[in-house]
Write a protein that holds these residues in place. Structure first.
Motif, mmCIF file in Angstrom:
data_model
loop_
_atom_site.group_PDB
_atom_site.id
_atom_site.type_symbol
_atom_site.label_atom_id
_atom_site.label_comp_id
_atom_site.label_asym_id
_atom_site.label_seq_id
_atom_site.Cartn_x
_atom_site.Cartn_y
_atom_site.Cartn_z
ATOM 1 N N PRO A 1 -25.051 3.163 -11.969
ATOM 2 C CA PRO A 1 -25.759 4.378 -11.628
ATOM 3 C C PRO A 1 -25.693 4.775 -10.162
ATOM 4 N N ASP A 2 -25.323 3.863 -9.264
ATOM 5 C CA ASP A 2 -25.432 4.137 -7.829
ATOM 6 C C ASP A 2 -24.196 4.747 -7.191
ATOM 7 N N GLY A 3 -23.068 4.734 -7.872
ATOM 8 C CA GLY A 3 -21.833 5.210 -7.263
ATOM 9 C C GLY A 3 -21.224 4.136 -6.372
ATOM 10 N N LEU A 4 -20.019 4.370 -5.929
ATOM 11 C CA LEU A 4 -19.306 3.420 -5.064
ATOM 12 C C LEU A 4 -18.715 4.138 -3.856
ATOM 13 N N TRP A 5 -18.517 3.396 -2.785
ATOM 14 C CA TRP A 5 -17.776 3.903 -1.634
ATOM 15 C C TRP A 5 -16.294 3.890 -1.992
ATOM 16 N N LEU A 6 -15.539 4.874 -1.539
ATOM 17 C CA LEU A 6 -14.097 4.922 -1.786
ATOM 18 C C LEU A 6 -13.334 5.073 -0.479
ATOM 19 N N ALA A 7 -12.210 4.375 -0.384
ATOM 20 C CA ALA A 7 -11.248 4.535 0.706
ATOM 21 C C ALA A 7 -9.894 4.790 0.052
ATOM 22 N N VAL A 8 -9.140 5.741 0.608
ATOM 23 C CA VAL A 8 -7.863 6.141 0.012
ATOM 24 C C VAL A 8 -6.766 6.130 1.060
ATOM 25 N N ASP A 9 -5.623 5.556 0.696
ATOM 26 C CA ASP A 9 -4.450 5.539 1.561
ATOM 27 C C ASP A 9 -3.792 6.918 1.525
ATOM 28 N N VAL A 10 -3.661 7.562 2.671
ATOM 29 C CA VAL A 10 -2.969 8.860 2.755
ATOM 30 C C VAL A 10 -1.815 8.769 3.761
ATOM 31 N N THR A 11 -1.232 7.587 3.876
ATOM 32 C CA THR A 11 -0.108 7.370 4.788
ATOM 33 C C THR A 11 1.116 8.104 4.269
ATOM 34 N N PRO A 12 1.746 8.928 5.126
ATOM 35 C CA PRO A 12 2.964 9.616 4.687
ATOM 36 C C PRO A 12 4.054 8.610 4.310
ATOM 37 N N LYS A 13 4.836 8.952 3.299
ATOM 38 C CA LYS A 13 5.909 8.083 2.839
ATOM 39 C C LYS A 13 6.885 7.807 3.989
ATOM 40 N N GLY A 14 7.332 6.572 4.105
ATOM 41 C CA GLY A 14 8.294 6.194 5.131
ATOM 42 C C GLY A 14 7.681 5.861 6.486
ATOM 43 N N MET B 1 0.844 -1.177 0.000
ATOM 44 C CA MET B 1 0.000 0.000 0.000
ATOM 45 C C MET B 1 0.882 1.231 0.000
ATOM 46 N N SER B 2 0.404 2.262 -0.667
ATOM 47 C CA SER B 2 1.155 3.512 -0.692
ATOM 48 C C SER B 2 0.185 4.671 -0.866
ATOM 49 N N TRP B 3 0.686 5.885 -0.666
ATOM 50 C CA TRP B 3 -0.143 7.069 -0.744
ATOM 51 C C TRP B 3 -0.892 7.095 -2.074
ATOM 52 N N GLY B 4 -2.195 7.329 -1.985
ATOM 53 C CA GLY B 4 -3.020 7.459 -3.168
ATOM 54 C C GLY B 4 -3.685 6.182 -3.639
ATOM 55 N N ASP B 5 -3.334 5.033 -3.056
ATOM 56 C CA ASP B 5 -4.007 3.787 -3.435
ATOM 57 C C ASP B 5 -5.487 3.878 -3.058
ATOM 58 N N VAL B 6 -6.353 3.365 -3.936
ATOM 59 C CA VAL B 6 -7.805 3.504 -3.761
ATOM 60 C C VAL B 6 -8.467 2.137 -3.748
ATOM 61 N N TRP B 7 -9.438 1.977 -2.848
ATOM 62 C CA TRP B 7 -10.280 0.791 -2.784
ATOM 63 C C TRP B 7 -11.720 1.246 -2.955
ATOM 64 N N VAL B 8 -12.551 0.400 -3.558
ATOM 65 C CA VAL B 8 -13.963 0.722 -3.758
ATOM 66 C C VAL B 8 -14.833 -0.396 -3.200
ATOM 67 N N ASN B 9 -16.112 -0.050 -2.995
ATOM 68 C CA ASN B 9 -17.070 -1.031 -2.514
ATOM 69 C C ASN B 9 -18.455 -0.592 -2.948
ATOM 70 N N GLY B 10 -19.282 -1.546 -3.353
ATOM 71 C CA GLY B 10 -20.624 -1.235 -3.818
ATOM 72 C C GLY B 10 -21.726 -1.631 -2.860
ATOM 73 N N ASP B 11 -21.370 -2.068 -1.641
ATOM 74 C CA ASP B 11 -22.394 -2.471 -0.678
ATOM 75 C C ASP B 11 -23.327 -1.306 -0.344
ATOM 76 N N LYS B 12 -24.509 -1.631 0.174
ATOM 77 C CA LYS B 12 -25.466 -0.587 0.559
ATOM 78 C C LYS B 12 -24.919 0.269 1.701
ATOM 79 N N VAL B 13 -24.261 -0.363 2.653
ATOM 80 C CA VAL B 13 -23.672 0.344 3.790
ATOM 81 C C VAL B 13 -22.161 0.288 3.647
ATOM 82 N N ARG B 14 -21.498 1.416 3.879
ATOM 83 C CA ARG B 14 -20.047 1.456 3.736
ATOM 84 C C ARG B 14 -19.394 0.526 4.757
#
Length: 156
Positions: free
Chosen positions: A84-97, A1-14
């Motif tokens: 049409p419904d969109g997705l949930w997104l999670a993004v890695d913002v861990t500082p390098k190192g 994992m690194s800064w900017g990596d993105v995960w998605v999910n289509g479940d009804k609840v995040r």
């Protein structure tokens, strides 16, 4: 994992994020480049104050996974799509190192959708690894932020 990596999910609840970061049912989707001004500014506002909010954030997702697309696939393939419904997104913002225990993630407070209308070209140097570039928009309700910290589940 690194800064900017993105995960998605289509479940009804995040879904939540466990102690090591997003895991199933989250799907690795791609990355947001560190040059994505709107996303970086929204993250900085989230870090600095409680009062400042980025209610709308537009950014390009560089999609690297065949499991993620702009639209849902009508074929037999298992593809999650932003429309049409969109997705949930999670993004890695861990500082390098940083150590694994210091991992930081932001999640969007509402489902993220594709921007309709004009598109801008992908930035140079980022499209080489990507299968596609999808222009996305995240929004929040009044007086809320489009982003919040993704707090990992407590460790046993």
């Amino acid at each position: 994992m690194s800064w900017g990596d993105v995960w998605v999910n289509g479940d009804k609840v995040r879904p939540g994020i466990d102690a090591t970061g997003p895991r199933a049912p989250w799907i690795p989707a791609g990355f947001i480049s560190s040059e994505e001004r709107a996303f970086v500014e929204a993250t900085q506002l989230l870090r600095r104050t409680r009062g400042a909010h980025a209610r709308a954030v537009e950014f390009d997702l560089q999609v690297t996974s065949s499991a993620v697309g702009k639209e849902r696939s009508g074929t037999g393939k298992a593809v999650v799509g932003f429309e049409p419904d969109g997705l949930w997104l999670a993004v890695d913002v861990t500082p390098k190192g940083s150590l694994a225990e210091e991992a930081r993630f932001v999640v969007f407070t509402q489902r993220v959708h594709v921007v309709s209308g004009a598109r801008r070209a992908a930035e140079r140097g980022t499209a080489g690894r990507a299968r596609a570039t999808i222009r996305l928009r995240a929004r929040a309700r009044s007086r809320e932020s489009a982003l919040e910290w993704g707090h990992p589940a407590t460790r046993d």
